[in-house]
Design a protein around this motif. Structure first.
Motif, PDB file in Angstrom:
ATOM      1  N   ALA A   1       0.831  -1.208   0.000  1.00 15.04           N
ATOM      2  CA  ALA A   1       0.000   0.000   0.000  1.00 15.04           C
ATOM      3  C   ALA A   1       0.863   1.255   0.000  1.00 15.04           C
ATOM      4  CB  ALA A   1      -0.932  -0.006   1.209  1.00 15.04           C
ATOM      5  N   ALA A   2       1.946   1.252   0.765  1.00 15.20           N
ATOM      6  CA  ALA A   2       2.844   2.413   0.799  1.00 15.20           C
ATOM      7  C   ALA A   2       3.485   2.644  -0.566  1.00 15.20           C
ATOM      8  CB  ALA A   2       3.913   2.215   1.864  1.00 15.20           C
ATOM      9  N   LEU A   3       3.862   1.560  -1.238  1.00 12.70           N
ATOM     10  CA  LEU A   3       4.443   1.701  -2.582  1.00 12.70           C
ATOM     11  C   LEU A   3       3.437   2.256  -3.580  1.00 12.70           C
ATOM     12  CD1 LEU A   3       6.596  -1.540  -2.852  1.00 12.70           C
ATOM     13  CD2 LEU A   3       7.423   0.816  -2.779  1.00 12.70           C
ATOM     14  N   VAL A   4       2.202   1.772  -3.516  1.00  7.87           N
ATOM     15  CA  VAL A   4       1.171   2.257  -4.436  1.00  7.87           C
ATOM     16  C   VAL A   4       0.866   3.725  -4.160  1.00  7.87           C
ATOM     17  CG1 VAL A   4      -1.272   2.032  -5.054  1.00  7.87           C
ATOM     18  CG2 VAL A   4       0.161  -0.001  -4.873  1.00  7.87           C
ATOM     19  N   ILE A   5       0.711   4.082  -2.893  1.00  2.00           N
ATOM     20  CA  ILE A   5       0.435   5.486  -2.546  1.00  2.00           C
ATOM     21  C   ILE A   5       1.593   6.373  -2.950  1.00  2.00           C
ATOM     22  CG2 ILE A   5       0.121   7.066  -0.587  1.00  2.00           C
ATOM     23  CD1 ILE A   5      -1.516   4.761   0.735  1.00  2.00           C
ATOM     24  N   GLY A   6       2.819   5.913  -2.711  1.00  2.00           N
ATOM     25  CA  GLY A   6       3.988   6.688  -3.127  1.00  2.00           C
ATOM     26  C   GLY A   6       4.044   6.878  -4.627  1.00  2.00           C
ATOM     27  N   ALA A   7       3.739   5.839  -5.379  1.00  2.00           N
ATOM     28  CA  ALA A   7       3.740   5.948  -6.837  1.00  2.00           C
ATOM     29  C   ALA A   7       2.666   6.922  -7.315  1.00  2.00           C
ATOM     30  CB  ALA A   7       3.527   4.579  -7.472  1.00  2.00           C
ATOM     31  N   VAL A   8       1.493   6.870  -6.694  1.00  2.00           N
ATOM     32  CA  VAL A   8       0.421   7.798  -7.063  1.00  2.00           C
ATOM     33  C   VAL A   8       0.833   9.228  -6.759  1.00  2.00           C
ATOM     34  CG1 VAL A   8      -1.929   8.533  -6.464  1.00  2.00           C
ATOM     35  CG2 VAL A   8      -1.440   6.115  -6.890  1.00  2.00           C
ATOM     36  N   LEU A   9       1.472   9.450  -5.618  1.00  2.00           N
ATOM     37  CA  LEU A   9       1.903  10.804  -5.268  1.00  2.00           C
ATOM     38  C   LEU A   9       2.989  11.307  -6.209  1.00  2.00           C
ATOM     39  CD1 LEU A   9       1.921  10.591  -1.378  1.00  2.00           C
ATOM     40  CD2 LEU A   9       0.289  11.792  -2.829  1.00  2.00           C
ATOM     41  N   VAL A  10       3.916  10.446  -6.583  1.00  2.00           N
ATOM     42  CA  VAL A  10       4.976  10.841  -7.495  1.00  2.00           C
ATOM     43  C   VAL A  10       4.412  11.160  -8.863  1.00  2.00           C
ATOM     44  CG1 VAL A  10       7.004  10.004  -8.750  1.00  2.00           C
ATOM     45  CG2 VAL A  10       6.851   9.706  -6.293  1.00  2.00           C
ATOM     46  N   VAL A  11       3.591  10.278  -9.380  1.00  2.00           N
ATOM     47  CA  VAL A  11       2.975  10.514 -10.696  1.00  2.00           C
ATOM     48  C   VAL A  11       2.062  11.721 -10.656  1.00  2.00           C
ATOM     49  CG1 VAL A  11       1.410   9.553 -12.420  1.00  2.00           C
ATOM     50  CG2 VAL A  11       3.222   8.134 -11.455  1.00  2.00           C
ATOM     51  N   GLY A  12       1.299  11.856  -9.577  1.00  2.00           N
ATOM     52  CA  GLY A  12       0.412  13.006  -9.435  1.00  2.00           C
ATOM     53  C   GLY A  12       1.184  14.308  -9.338  1.00  2.00           C
ATOM     54  N   GLY A  13       2.361  14.277  -8.750  1.00  2.00           N
ATOM     55  CA  GLY A  13       3.174  15.470  -8.648  1.00  2.00           C
ATOM     56  C   GLY A  13       3.849  15.838  -9.948  1.00  2.00           C
ATOM     57  N   LEU A  14       4.038  14.859 -10.829  1.00  2.00           N
ATOM     58  CA  LEU A  14       4.692  15.119 -12.110  1.00  2.00           C
ATOM     59  C   LEU A  14       3.734  15.553 -13.201  1.00  2.00           C
ATOM     60  CD1 LEU A  14       7.178  12.112 -12.218  1.00  2.00           C
ATOM     61  CD2 LEU A  14       7.687  14.474 -11.638  1.00  2.00           C
ATOM     62  N   LEU A  15       2.447  15.282 -13.022  1.00  2.00           N
ATOM     63  CA  LEU A  15       1.476  15.643 -14.046  1.00  2.00           C
ATOM     64  C   LEU A  15       1.072  17.110 -13.873  1.00  2.00           C
ATOM     65  CD1 LEU A  15      -0.826  12.486 -13.959  1.00  2.00           C
ATOM     66  CD2 LEU A  15       0.922  13.058 -15.647  1.00  2.00           C
ATOM     67  N   PRO A  16       0.875  17.825 -14.980  1.00  2.00           N
ATOM     68  CA  PRO A  16       0.463  19.232 -14.889  1.00  2.00           C
ATOM     69  C   PRO A  16      -0.956  19.349 -14.340  1.00  2.00           C
ATOM     70  CG  PRO A  16       0.444  18.523 -17.162  1.00  2.00           C
ATOM     71  CD  PRO A  16       1.018  17.397 -16.350  1.00  2.00           C
ATOM     72  N   THR A  17      -1.206  20.464 -13.646  1.00  2.00           N
ATOM     73  CA  THR A  17      -2.551  20.714 -13.114  1.00  2.00           C
ATOM     74  C   THR A  17      -3.130  21.939 -13.812  1.00  2.00           C
ATOM     75  OG1 THR A  17      -1.650  22.104 -11.354  1.00  2.00           O
ATOM     76  CG2 THR A  17      -1.952  19.769 -10.850  1.00  2.00           C
ATOM     77  N   ASP A  18      -4.444  22.043 -13.781  1.00  2.00           N
ATOM     78  CA  ASP A  18      -5.136  23.184 -14.395  1.00  2.00           C
ATOM     79  C   ASP A  18      -5.340  24.267 -13.349  1.00  2.00           C
ATOM     80  OD1 ASP A  18      -5.266  21.758 -16.726  1.00  2.00           O
ATOM     81  OD2 ASP A  18      -7.342  21.069 -16.418  1.00  2.00           O
ATOM     82  N   ASN A  19      -4.420  25.198 -13.266  1.00  2.00           N
ATOM     83  CA  ASN A  19      -4.541  26.301 -12.294  1.00  2.00           C
ATOM     84  C   ASN A  19      -4.687  27.601 -13.007  1.00  2.00           C
ATOM     85  OD1 ASN A  19      -4.468  24.749 -10.049  1.00  2.00           O
ATOM     86  ND2 ASN A  19      -2.260  24.914  -9.783  1.00  2.00           N
TER      87      ASN A  19
END
Length: 67
Positions: free
Chosen positions: A49-67
């Motif tokens: 679970a920690a690996l999956v959450i970490g991967a989601v956070l890393v990928v989520g941090g690398l993707l552009p957001t609409d601000n």
């Protein structure tokens, strides 16, 4: 036999199968934890679970957001 027991039996069979194929899953992970009274299946699930959450956070941090 309960639900958790059947999952635990399958988990131990899987880990023993890895051990037979040369992956030291039982001797390096299961036995050290369980010899100290710590069940290894919940620890493995927490690590996964920690690996999956970490991967989601890393990928989520690398993707552009609409601000």
């Amino acid at each position: 036999m309960g639900f958790f027991d059947s999952i635990d039996d399958g988990y131990h069979s899987f880990m023993e199968g890895l051990e037979e194929k040369g992956v030291p899953a039982v001797t390096s992970f299961v036995e050290p934890l369980e010899s100290n009274g710590i069940p290894s299946l919940p620890i493995l699930l927490l690590l996964a679970a920690a690996l999956v959450i970490g991967a989601v956070l890393v990928v989520g941090g690398l993707l552009p957001t609409d601000n």
